[in-house]
Design a protein around this motif. Structure first.
Motif, PDB file in Angstrom:
ATOM      1  N   LEU A  93      57.897 -13.290  58.019  1.00  0.00           N
ATOM      2  CA  LEU A  93      57.347 -14.380  57.215  1.00  0.00           C
ATOM      3  C   LEU A  93      58.479 -15.051  56.443  1.00  0.00           C
ATOM      4  N   GLY A  94      59.599 -15.180  57.091  1.00  0.00           N
ATOM      5  CA  GLY A  94      60.705 -15.959  56.537  1.00  0.00           C
ATOM      6  C   GLY A  94      61.338 -15.408  55.282  1.00  0.00           C
ATOM      7  N   ASP A 123      57.696 -16.655  62.715  1.00  0.00           N
ATOM      8  CA  ASP A 123      56.567 -17.459  62.224  1.00  0.00           C
ATOM      9  C   ASP A 123      56.543 -18.808  62.899  1.00  0.00           C
ATOM     10  N   ASN A 124      55.374 -19.386  62.807  1.00  0.00           N
ATOM     11  CA  ASN A 124      55.220 -20.786  63.174  1.00  0.00           C
ATOM     12  C   ASN A 124      55.712 -21.129  64.570  1.00  0.00           C
ATOM     13  N   LEU A 125      55.482 -20.202  65.505  1.00  0.00           N
ATOM     14  CA  LEU A 125      55.762 -20.522  66.899  1.00  0.00           C
ATOM     15  C   LEU A 125      54.679 -21.485  67.377  1.00  0.00           C
ATOM     16  N   ALA A 159      51.476 -20.190  45.462  1.00  0.00           N
ATOM     17  CA  ALA A 159      51.513 -20.975  46.700  1.00  0.00           C
ATOM     18  C   ALA A 159      52.814 -21.771  46.845  1.00  0.00           C
ATOM     19  N   GLU A 160      53.172 -22.500  45.802  1.00  0.00           N
ATOM     20  CA  GLU A 160      54.355 -23.351  45.947  1.00  0.00           C
ATOM     21  C   GLU A 160      55.625 -22.527  46.118  1.00  0.00           C
ATOM     22  N   GLU A 161      55.752 -21.504  45.299  1.00  0.00           N
ATOM     23  CA  GLU A 161      56.950 -20.661  45.387  1.00  0.00           C
ATOM     24  C   GLU A 161      57.083 -20.067  46.781  1.00  0.00           C
ATOM     25  N   MET A 162      55.975 -19.569  47.329  1.00  0.00           N
ATOM     26  CA  MET A 162      56.044 -18.926  48.639  1.00  0.00           C
ATOM     27  C   MET A 162      56.306 -19.932  49.746  1.00  0.00           C
ATOM     28  N   ALA A 163      55.699 -21.114  49.635  1.00  0.00           N
ATOM     29  CA  ALA A 163      55.936 -22.136  50.657  1.00  0.00           C
ATOM     30  C   ALA A 163      57.419 -22.514  50.669  1.00  0.00           C
ATOM     31  N   ARG A 166      59.669 -19.733  52.064  1.00  0.00           N
ATOM     32  CA  ARG A 166      59.596 -19.655  53.523  1.00  0.00           C
ATOM     33  C   ARG A 166      60.197 -20.857  54.220  1.00  0.00           C
ATOM     34  N   GLY A 167      60.712 -21.793  53.430  1.00  0.00           N
ATOM     35  CA  GLY A 167      61.378 -22.949  54.024  1.00  0.00           C
ATOM     36  C   GLY A 167      60.440 -23.920  54.711  1.00  0.00           C
TER      37      GLY A 167
END
Ligand code: F6P
Length: 255
Positions: A93-94, A123-125, A159-163, A166-167
């Motif tokens: 998860l980055g 992630d995000n494949l 939410a914002e910190e994690m987003a 994770r780049g």
């Protein structure tokens, strides 16, 4: 005096337990936003709670993050858990390697004298790449193990910190926040009322699998995380919450 102080904390714990229908609430004195040693205490408390409900043969799934990284560190070296298997709850998860679920799973297994299995799925494949990876026999087997976890120990983040951590792109971050996200756990983003408003694609445990798991142990502290903790507790009941005084007091203030 100290006895009154601890009684105060257990009173707060009871109120949180009732309000959010938690299975258990444990509160460490202090506020990890201001004092890093409180996070270590959270790790130790989570480790001892985990021991108290762990049976040999259980599968434990863990997530990543700075708080979760303290759980193996707070666990003494034990024996008698040779048939326990520790797995990451989801693919990458980055996070930085020392904060990744895979790393924490291996470290925790080391302390318990248990086994571990790792999952390497970025992630995000795109949907096609994801489909073919999760059907690889070796990976399929680990995912099956993860989905039958008996215990999950996980972090909760803003939410914002994690987003950002994770780049995710600025436009994605904006979209997540516009949807009202305040919390993140397992790659899922939740709004104030605990509704899922966004999710990243990653293999492994889905928050929807939590209802089949014997013990869901959330570990998160710091007054700044109170809105995020609240959102997760609204989403999943019953949770076992291990938190600190800073977050716990705030949690009761928010409506
Ligand atoms: O990235 C893994 C993760 O467990 C997230 O799901 C969670 O939001 C975050 O880490 C918590 O991180 P920290 O404990 O560093 O605040």
């Amino acid at each position: 005096n100290f006895v009154y102080f601890l009684k105060g904390l257990s009173f707060i714990a009871e109120r949180i337990k009732e309000k959010f229908e938690c299975e258990d609430v444990l509160i460490i004195p202090g506020n990890s936003d201001r004092d890093e040693t409180v996070k270590k205490q959270l790790g130790r408390e989570a480790a001892s709670y985990l021991r108290s409900c762990l049976k040999n043969g259980d599968v434990i799934a863990v997530t990543g993050g700075t708080t979760m990284a303290q759980v193996p560190k707070g666990m003494p070296n034990l024996t008698g858990y040779e048939d326990v298997v520790v797995v990451p709850a989801r693919g990458g998860l980055g996070e930085r390697v020392e904060l990744q679920a895979n790393t924490i799973a291996a470290e925790l297994a080391g302390r318990l004298g248990a086994q571990y299995r790792l999952l390497y799925v970025p992630d995000n494949l795109g949907p096609e790449a994801m489909e073919s990876i999760v059907n690889e026999p070796g990976i399929k087997e680990v995912i099956a193990l993860i989905r039958r976890a008996d215990i999950v120990v996980h972090g909760i983040g803003g939410a914002e910190e994690m987003a950002r951590r994770r780049g995710l792109s600025e436009s994605e971050i904006r979209r997540i926040l516009e949807n009202g996200a305040v919390a993140e756990a397992f790659g899922f983003y939740f709004d104030h009322e605990g509704r899922i408003v966004y999710s990243t694609t990653s293999a492994g445990l889905s928050v929807k699998d939590l209802k089949n798991i014997r013990k869901v142990i959330a570990i998160a502290g710091g007054s700044g995380k109170a809105p995020a903790i609240r959102a997760f507790l609204k989403y999943h009941r019953p949770t076992i919450l291990i938190t600190d005084e800073g977050a716990a007091k705030k949690l009761l203030e928010i409506e």
